[in-house]
Each structure stands twice: as C-alpha cells, then as structure tokens.
Scaffold this active site. Structure first.
Site, PDB file in Angstrom:
ATOM      1  N   TRP A   9      12.777   9.508 -14.007  1.00 54.28           N
ATOM      2  CA  TRP A   9      13.916  10.359 -14.405  1.00 54.28           C
ATOM      3  C   TRP A   9      14.634   9.844 -15.644  1.00 54.28           C
ATOM      4  CZ3 TRP A   9      16.891  11.999  -9.288  1.00 54.28           C
ATOM      5  CH2 TRP A   9      16.092  12.922  -8.592  1.00 54.28           C
ATOM      6  N   LYS A  10      14.294   8.648 -16.070  1.00 57.87           N
ATOM      7  CA  LYS A  10      14.964   8.039 -17.234  1.00 57.87           C
ATOM      8  C   LYS A  10      16.486   8.078 -17.027  1.00 57.87           C
ATOM      9  CE  LYS A  10      10.866   9.131 -19.853  1.00 57.87           C
ATOM     10  NZ  LYS A  10      10.240   9.568 -21.097  1.00 57.87           N
ATOM     11  N   HIS A  91       7.947   0.052 -20.097  1.00 58.22           N
ATOM     12  CA  HIS A  91       7.885   1.427 -20.614  1.00 58.22           C
ATOM     13  C   HIS A  91       8.098   1.393 -22.133  1.00 58.22           C
ATOM     14  CE1 HIS A  91       8.979   5.583 -21.461  1.00 58.22           C
ATOM     15  NE2 HIS A  91       8.312   5.880 -20.358  1.00 58.22           N
ATOM     16  N   GLU A  93       9.798   3.107 -24.042  1.00 56.56           N
ATOM     17  CA  GLU A  93      11.190   3.249 -24.488  1.00 56.56           C
ATOM     18  C   GLU A  93      11.943   1.928 -24.389  1.00 56.56           C
ATOM     19  OE1 GLU A  93      12.157   6.654 -22.069  1.00 56.56           O
ATOM     20  OE2 GLU A  93      10.840   7.887 -23.308  1.00 56.56           O
ATOM     21  N   GLU A 161       0.027   5.170 -21.202  1.00 58.49           N
ATOM     22  CA  GLU A 161       0.883   6.186 -21.805  1.00 58.49           C
ATOM     23  C   GLU A 161       0.838   6.061 -23.328  1.00 58.49           C
ATOM     24  OE1 GLU A 161       4.218   7.636 -19.058  1.00 58.49           O
ATOM     25  OE2 GLU A 161       4.930   5.812 -19.986  1.00 58.49           O
ATOM     26  N   GLY A 167       7.302  12.709 -24.351  1.00 57.29           N
ATOM     27  CA  GLY A 167       8.583  13.312 -24.726  1.00 57.29           C
ATOM     28  C   GLY A 167       8.486  14.717 -25.302  1.00 57.29           C
ATOM     29  N   GLY A 228       7.487  12.271 -16.762  1.00 58.89           N
ATOM     30  CA  GLY A 228       8.867  12.200 -17.231  1.00 58.89           C
ATOM     31  C   GLY A 228       9.580  13.523 -17.002  1.00 58.89           C
TER      32      GLY A 228
END
Ligand code: PGA
Length: 247
Positions: A9-10, A91, A93, A161, A167, A228
């Site tokens: 869910w970030k 991850h 990010e 990934e 995204g 995501g």
C-alpha cells in the site's frame, strides 16, 4: 504451492478508518481462496489496528538493529509482535532514498533472525542494449543474501521488480520476458546457494493488474506477485487474487 500475492500500500490510504475498511473488504474475500496466500503491507502505523488472520500482514520496511537509540525505526521483533509475517526489504523507492545493498542485506538478515520472511526486492532501473542490467540484478541478489545460511535461502522471497515498470504511467514487463528473468534469477540463486536456492519463491512486481496477473503466474511461471496501486482498491485487488486462485 499457493501463489503468494502481496499488496504494497506504500504511504496510502490517508486515514486509519479508510485503511480498516479496505483491509476488511480484502480480508473477507481473501480468506475464501484456497490457491492464493494474500498478504497486505499497510503503512506500519496501521498494522496493530487490523484484525488479520495469521500470516496476512506484511511490513514495508524493517530496521536491522534489535533495539536502542534509533529514532523513527522499527525492529524485526517489534514487527513480529504486531503480527507481521512478511517484510518487504530493499524496495526501489527506498533504494532511491539511498538504501545501499549493504543495508538491504543487514535488513534481510535481521528479518530472518526474528523469523520474519523477507521479500527481497531486486530490479534494474533501465534496460541497456548490452544487457548489463542482468549483471546488476545478479549483484543485487548476491549482495542481498550475503551471509544467509544456505539452509535459510528457502525462507527468503525474491521480488523481481524492474524499476521502469513500477508506478503510474509505467508499463508492465511482458510475461515472456518475466519467464526469462525468472529463469535467470533461479540460475543466479543456484550459483549462490546451490540446491536449497531452488526452493526460494520468486515474485514479479511492476504495474500488475487484474488483466495481466494470470500471465505472470502461468506464462512467466512466477510463484506470486507484488502489487502496488491495484492493491489499494479492494474490488480490483479481489478480482486479481480471484483470477490467480482459478489457475
Ligand atoms: P505498482 O507498484 O504495482 O503500482 O507498479 C509495484 C511496487 O512498487 O511494488
């Protein structure tokens, strides 16, 4: 073996009330599926407020120390005591914020030491025509599991990934290409850890949705998916996991 489908869910949704509502919808659908193991990784601040069946909670990150003066961090035993089973590590990010392979490796080992299952994320930022990205993925794998006992490798989950596929506005990898990367990662893990590495589960992540999920699991022969955006809308995520359950 059940397909492992992990929703990341970030930093969403914005309130605990929204998070609880979405989680409850997903939980009630997910528990009925026999062929899929569903995991939700909400923002850590919501974890303890969810009444989740055993094994359905994951975290998005973990710190590598067990306790002490580390403002803002959460330890693996703390996550474990909040009911967490899986933790995403490395991850892209977080790597973009400066997390190095060395730190990722410490987190993988800290997770294993606390009996959490690390989901080690690897993936290239771009694909160069000379295929140097394959070497980079291999190095991320090697660095990520450095010092992990061979016998523990089946407890590590690898999420491939490609960063360019993650995204809004990005396009998912082709399923045939996913198969290629799956085999490449299996081979790299075997080189690192021998036979035991054959039991390591490999997930695909990057713009997975209800329409393409099945192709990664069938054509791409992936053991599961890291999702995501599509995991934030219960109806879409439930459609995705139901399709996966029907395989
Ligand atoms: P996405 O994100 O499904 O929104 O592309 C995947 C991820 O970052 O794990």
């Amino acid at each position: 073996m059940k397909k492992l489908i992990v929703g990341n869910w970030k930093m969403n949704p914005g309130t605990l009330a929204e998070a609880k509502k979405a989680f409850e919808k997903i939980r009630s659908g997910a528990v009925r599926l026999r062929g899929v193991e569903t995991v939700i990784c909400p923002p850590a601040v919501y974890l303890a407020a969810f009444s989740a069946p055993k094994g359905m909670l994951g975290a998005q990150d973990v710190f590598y120390e067990v306790e002490g003066a580390h403002t803002g961090e959460l330890s693996a035993p703390q996550l474990k005591s909040a009911g967490v089973k899986y933790v995403i590590v490395g991850h892209s990010e977080r790597r973009a914020l400066g997390e190095s392979d060395e730190v990722v490796n410490k987190k993988v080992r800290a997770a294993l030491a606390a009996s959490l299952i690390p989901i080690l994320c690897v993936g290239e930022r771009v694909r160069d025509p000379e295929h140097r990205y394959l070497h980079d993925v291999r190095e991320q794998l090697r660095a990520g599991v450095r010092g992990v006992l061979r016998a523990s490798l089946p407890k590590v989950v690898v999420a491939y990934e490609p960063v360019w596929a993650i995204g809004k506005g990005a396009k998912a990898l082709d399923a045939s290409e996913a198969l290629h990367m799956n085999l490449y990662i299996k081979k790299a893990l075997a080189d690192i850890g021998g036979d035991m590495a054959g039991k390591t589960r490999i997930l695909y992540g990057g713009s997975v949705d209800a329409a393409n999920a099945v192709s990664f699991l069938t054509e791409g022969k992936m053991d599961g998916l890291l999702v995501g955006r599509e995991s934030l809308t219960p109806a879409k995520f439930l459609a995705l996991i139901s399709h996966a359950d029907e395989i």
